[in-house]
Design an enzyme around this catalytic site. Structure first.
Site: not given
Ligand code: PEP
Ligand code: MG
Length: 541
Positions: A182, A493
Site C-alpha cells: 500500500h 480496481c
C-alpha cells in the site's frame, strides 16, 4: 556519482536531498512489557528528553532558543500525554505509543488556521522522536522534513505517508518493498515517484546528500552532475506531455468502438481533484481506511464531511467508497489487533469491520447521509461468501434504522457493491448478485495473492504472484459472466487495471470499467485505443 538500480513502483522524477527513515533498526529491539512498566519507561525517557532540550536551549542562538523551549513544554502537554497513555493501555510499547501519538497531535496542529501553530506540528514530531530514540537507545533523529526531500528507507508503511506537510515528500526510495504494497499504491495515487528493491547499500546514503530519483527508469543516482540532471529533466518533460492532450476530454473507446470507462483510485479530496483534472470519469475506488491510519477514528460527522468533500472534489462524477479495509500492511494504532499483527490471511477487510460493529455502523451512517448529497456508491472489501455479504447488508439495514429513528435524512436506495478479491467470491458471484449486490469491483491485487497463494508484500514470492495466469483470468471471466447475467456492472480496481497489456486482457474478459491511479490514464487509454476486440476475440481459457 553512484547509481542504484531497483524496480519502478510509481513513475516520475524527483531531485532533492535525502531524508533517511529506518524502521527495522528500531522495531527489532522493541520488546513490549506490561502497560504500567511501559508507562514508567515513557516517563523516564520524557524526563531525560526534557533535560537534553534544556541543554540545547542554553547552547542555541537567540532565534532558536524558543524551539527547544516549546518542545520542552510540549512534553508536559496534557493532550499529548493522554494520547500516549491511551496507546500504551491499548497494548503498544512506549516507543511506538510516542510515535503514534506524535502523528496524531502533529496532524491536529497542522490543520489549525494560525500559521505559527501549524509550523509547530514539526516540533511535536521532533520532540517525540527524541523520546522514542531514548527509549530505543538510538542516536537522536534529525528534524522530520525541514525541507522537501526524497525519503530513503528500509521500508515504508502507509502510516508513514499520511498526514505529512504537503509538498515535503518528493519521492520514495526503498531497500526492499513490493509494487503491490500500500505504500507503493499511495505513491501512485499521490503521483509521487517511487523506486523499490534498491538493495541494502541504499542505507549508506546520508541525510542531505543530493539524489535524482529517476523512477521512470527504476534508478536512484547519487550526486548527479548538471549534464545528467538536464537530460533527466528533458526526458521527464517529454514523457509528461506525451499524447495526453489528444486523449483527454474524449471518451475512451477501443479501436472498434467499445466504450471503456476510466475511473480513478483515490484516498482524499486532493487526489480526487487531480484525477478529475486529468480526465477521470469518477472515482472507482476510494480507500477510506486511510482516514484511520494516522491513529484516530473520525466521528460520524467528520466522516460525513469527508465524503461530502470527496464528492465536491469529483465535481458531480460518481464516487465509489470502499468501507474500511484494515489489516495486513494497513494497521491503525486506533484499532489494535488482538494478536499484535494481522497477516494477509488474518482478520481483514469486512471481517475485521464486522468485529468492530460501532466502527462499521458509524461509517455506514455517514455514507448513507452523504449519499443524499451526491452520486455516491459504496462497496465492501474482502467479502468471502454470500453469507458474509448478507451480514454486511444486515448492518446497512441497522444503520438505516438508526438514521430513521434519529430523523436524519439519508439515501434509501444507495447502491452497495461487492469487491471480488477472494476466489470464493468470484466462484459464487452469481449468488452475491442475486442477494442484491448492485455492482462488482474486482480487486486483482488480492485476487492474485489468494489465487496463487503468494503474499503480495513478499518480494521473494514475485515469481509465484502471477497477475496474468489462466486461473485469475478464469475468475475474472466468471465474475463478468455472473454480472452480465444479473445485469449489473463490473470493474477492475487492482493494479492490473493500470498495466496497459493487462487492461486489454480484462476488457477481453468482459470488463468495461477500469479504475487506476491518474498517472496511468494515458498509457492505458493509448493501448485500449489500439485494441480491436472483434479481431482479438475472447480468451480461450
Ligand atoms: C485489490 O486488492 O486489488 C484492491 C484494490 O484493494 P487493496 O489493494 O487496497 O487491497
Ligand atoms: Mg484488496
Amino acid at each position: 556519482m553512484r547509481t542504484f538500480n531497483g524496480v519502478i513502483a510509481s513513475r516520475g522524477l524527483a531531485i532533492g536531498p535525502v531524508l533517511r527513515l529506518e524502521h527495522s533498526a528500531r522495531s527489532m529491539t522493541r520488546v513490549v512489557k506490561e502497560p504500567h512498566k511501559e508507562q514508567a519507561r515513557f516517563e523516564r525517557a520524557a524526563a531525560r528528553a526534557k533535560e537534553e532540550l534544556g541543554a540545547l536551549q542554553l547552547q542555541a542562538n537567540e532565534a532558536d532558543k524558543d524551539i527547544f523551549l516549546f518542545q520542552q513544554v510540549l512534553l508536559d502537554d496534557h493532550s499529548l500525554l493522554e494520547e500516549i497513555e491511551s496507546h500504551i493501555l491499548a497494548g503498544l510499547g512506549a516507543a511506538e505509543a510516542v510515535e503514534r501519538a506524535a502523528l496524531v497531535v502533529s496532524r491536529r496542529l497542522a490543520s489549525v488556521e494560525d500559521p505559527y501553530i501549524r509550523e509547530r506540528s514539526t516540533d511535536v514530531l521532533d520532540a517525540c522522536h527524541r523520546v522514542a530514540d531514548i527509549l530505543d537507545g538510538q542516536p537522536r533523529r534529525a528534524l522530520t522534513f525541514t525541507e522537501p526531500s526524497v525519503l530513503v528507507a528500509d521500508e515504508v508503511y502507509p502510516s508513514d505517508l499520511v498526514g505529512l506537510e504537503p509538498g515535503m515528500l518528493m519521492g520514495l526510495a526503498t531497500v526492499g518493498g513490493s509494487a503491490q504494497s500500500h505504500a507503493s499504491i499511495i505513491a501512485r495515487t499521490m503521483g509521487l515517484p517511487a523506486v523499490i528493491q534498491l538493495g541494502k547499500e541504499l542505507m549508506e546514503l546520508q541525510n542531505g546528500q543530493t539524489v535524482a530519483l529517476d523512477a521512470s527508469n527504476g534508478q536512484l543516482i547519487l550526486e548527479p552532475g548538471p549534464q545528467l540532471l538536464h537530460q533527466l529533466e528533458e526526458r521527464h518533460r517529454s514523457f509528461v506531455t506525451m499524447s495526453g492532450p489528444d486523449l483527454m476530454g474524449r471518451p475512451c473507446l477501443t479501436a472498434d468502438g467499445t466504450r471503456i470507462h476510466i475511473l480513478a483510485n483515490c484516498t482524499a479530496p486532493a487526489d480526487i481533484a487531480t484525477a478529475m483534472a486529468l480526465g477521470a470519469e469518477g472515482v472507482g475506488l476510494l480507500r477510506s481506511e486511510f482516514l484511520l491510519l494516522p491513529g484516530t477514528i473520525p466521528t460520524e460527522d467528520e466522516q460525513y464531511d469527508f465524503y461530502c468533500n470527496c464528492m465536491h472534489a469529483a465535481g458531480g462524477r460518481p464516487v465509489t467508497v470502499r468501507t474500511y479495509d484494515i489489516g495486513a500492511d494497513k494497521l491503525s494504532s486506533a484499532l489494535p489487533m488482538p494478536t499484535g499483527d494481522n497477516p494477509a490471511l488474518g482478520l481483514r477487510g469486512l471481517r475485521f469491520a464486522m468485529a468492530q460493529p460501532q466502527l462499521l455502523q458509524d461509517q455506514l451512517c455517514a455514507l448513507l447521509r452523504a449519499a443524499a448529497r451526491g452520486p455516491l456508491k459504496v462497496m465492501f472489501p474482502m467479502v468471502g461468501s454470500v453469507q458474509e455479504w448478507d451480514m454486511a447488508m444486515a448492518e446497512v439495514e441497522k444503520a438505516k434504522e438508526i438514521l430513521r429513528r434519529r430523523g436524519t435524512p439519508f439515501r434509501e436506495d444507495l447502491p452497495f457493491g461487492c469487491m471480488i478479491e477472494i476466489p470464493s467470491a468470484a466462484l459464487t458471484a452469481g449468488d452475491i448478485a442475486a442477494h442484491g449486490c448492485a455492482f462488482f469491483s474486482i480487486g486483482t491485487n488480492d485476487l492474485v495473492q489468494y489465487t496463487c497463494a503468494a503474499d503480495r508484500m513478499e518480494p521473494g514470492m514475485e515469481p509465484y504472484y502471477q497477475q496474468d495466469c489462466t486461473a485469475v483470468r478464469m475468475l475474472i471471466r466468471m465474475t463478468c459472466e455472473a454480472a452480465d447475467k444479473a445485469g449489473i456492472p463490473v470493474s477492475v480496481c487492482g493494479l492490473t487495471a493500470e498495466d496497459p497489456a493487462l487492461a486489454c486482457s480484462h476488457v477481453r474478459c468482459g470488463v468495461r470499467s477500469l479504475s487506476m491511479s491518474a498517472q496511468s490514464f494515458i498509457p492505458v487509454r493509448d493501448r485500449l485505443g489500439r485494441l480491436n476486440l472483434s479481431a482479438a476475440g475472447r480468451f480461450d481459457l
